[in-house]
Scaffold this active site. Structure first.
Site, PDB file in Angstrom:
ATOM      1  N   SER A   6      -2.969   3.228  14.966  1.00  0.00           N
ATOM      2  CA  SER A   6      -2.203   2.065  14.500  1.00  0.00           C
ATOM      3  C   SER A   6      -0.761   2.395  14.157  1.00  0.00           C
ATOM      4  O   SER A   6       0.118   1.532  14.254  1.00  0.00           O
ATOM      5  CB  SER A   6      -2.883   1.446  13.278  1.00  0.00           C
ATOM      6  OG  SER A   6      -2.995   2.394  12.224  1.00  0.00           O
ATOM      7  N   ASP A  57       0.225   1.885   1.995  1.00  0.00           N
ATOM      8  CA  ASP A  57      -1.172   2.089   1.604  1.00  0.00           C
ATOM      9  C   ASP A  57      -1.576   3.557   1.602  1.00  0.00           C
ATOM     10  O   ASP A  57      -2.743   3.890   1.479  1.00  0.00           O
ATOM     11  CB  ASP A  57      -2.101   1.302   2.525  1.00  0.00           C
ATOM     12  CG  ASP A  57      -2.028   1.764   3.981  1.00  0.00           C
ATOM     13  OD1 ASP A  57      -1.145   2.589   4.300  1.00  0.00           O
ATOM     14  OD2 ASP A  57      -2.853   1.296   4.792  1.00  0.00           O
ATOM     15  N   HIS A  71      -0.142   4.029   6.364  1.00  0.00           N
ATOM     16  CA  HIS A  71       0.754   3.327   7.289  1.00  0.00           C
ATOM     17  C   HIS A  71       2.180   3.286   6.738  1.00  0.00           C
ATOM     18  O   HIS A  71       2.406   2.785   5.645  1.00  0.00           O
ATOM     19  CB  HIS A  71       0.256   1.900   7.533  1.00  0.00           C
ATOM     20  CG  HIS A  71      -1.082   1.843   8.174  1.00  0.00           C
ATOM     21  ND1 HIS A  71      -2.251   1.735   7.440  1.00  0.00           N
ATOM     22  CD2 HIS A  71      -1.455   1.899   9.470  1.00  0.00           C
ATOM     23  CE1 HIS A  71      -3.284   1.719   8.271  1.00  0.00           C
ATOM     24  NE2 HIS A  71      -2.826   1.829   9.514  1.00  0.00           N
TER      25      HIS A  71
END
Length: 222
Positions: A16, A192, A195
């Site tokens: 991601s 977080d 990320h």
């Protein structure tokens, strides 16, 4: 695609962090996502516009190293890139918590296969392995010392060792974010703990360009 573009394709693979919520269509406004790949492609693409460079983002959110390997032929080697950059490992850490060393072994084996097959496909390809990273904030804070940090260090050591084994460029990233925390809280760089924020992606992009020596690499191939 012209011959110049084909010979100067740079492919980014990963999870991601690389994905960056990229578009899945041919819309050029979204194909690079909104993270470090976009920042690199925009800077280098503008500086060397006359050379028709091609930047491809094929990161997929949630991927581990084994997932990259499962789609390696169609979403990496098929593009015949001159450079392949890999950033993967944090999902191996996440899914490995509470599972002993099983995922660590799979990570190492899969990463080695990625580089080995890329070399077999094109012995001249430039390989880049980025160090997986995290900070103690958000989702990582509760079990940082017990689980996250030791497993992350395992992946970092593996990534560096495999990169050296296959003659890949290694991009150290953990120290960059650790140093950045002297300037602002960890959550400023990673919302977080995993990320990066916009500022965090900027650090990542700048470190990538520096460690890879990308502009020098490019000048040698133009």
């Amino acid at each position: 695609m012209s011959d110049t573009q084909s010979s100067c394709t740079v492919l980014f693979q990963g999870d991601s962090i690389t994905d960056g919520n990229r578009g899945r269509s041919e819309d050029p406004n979204h194909i690079h996502g909104h993270g470090y790949v976009y920042l690199i492609a925009s800077r280098i693409g503008a500086a060397y516009a006359e050379h028709g460079l091609t930047f491809i983002n094929r990161g997929v959110s949630g991927d581990r190293a084994v997932d990259l390997y499962a789609r390696w032929e169609t979403e990496a080697l098929a593009y015949r890139p001159r450079m392949i950059s890999i950033l993967v490992g944090i999902n191996d850490v996440l899914r490995g918590i509470g599972e002993g060393n099983a995922n660590f072994d799979r990570y190492e084996r899969s990463l080695r296969r990625l580089l080995e097959e890329a070399r077999e496909n094109d012995p001249s390809v430039t390989l880049v392995v980025c160090e997986p990273f995290a900070l103690r904030t958000g989702m990582t804070a509760e079990r940082w010392e017990q689980d996250w940090e030791p497993r992350l260090i395992e992946k970092q050591q593996t990534a560096r060792a495999v990169a050296e084994e296959y003659g890949a460029i290694f991009v150290p990233l953990q120290s960059v974010f650790n140093d950045a925390c002297k300037r602002a809280d960890a959550s400023y760089w990673m919302w977080d703990g995993v990320h990066p924020t916009t500022a965090g992606h900027t650090l990542l992009a700048e470190q990538w360009l520096t460690a890879v020596g990308f502009e020098q690499w490019l000048r040698e191939r133009l």
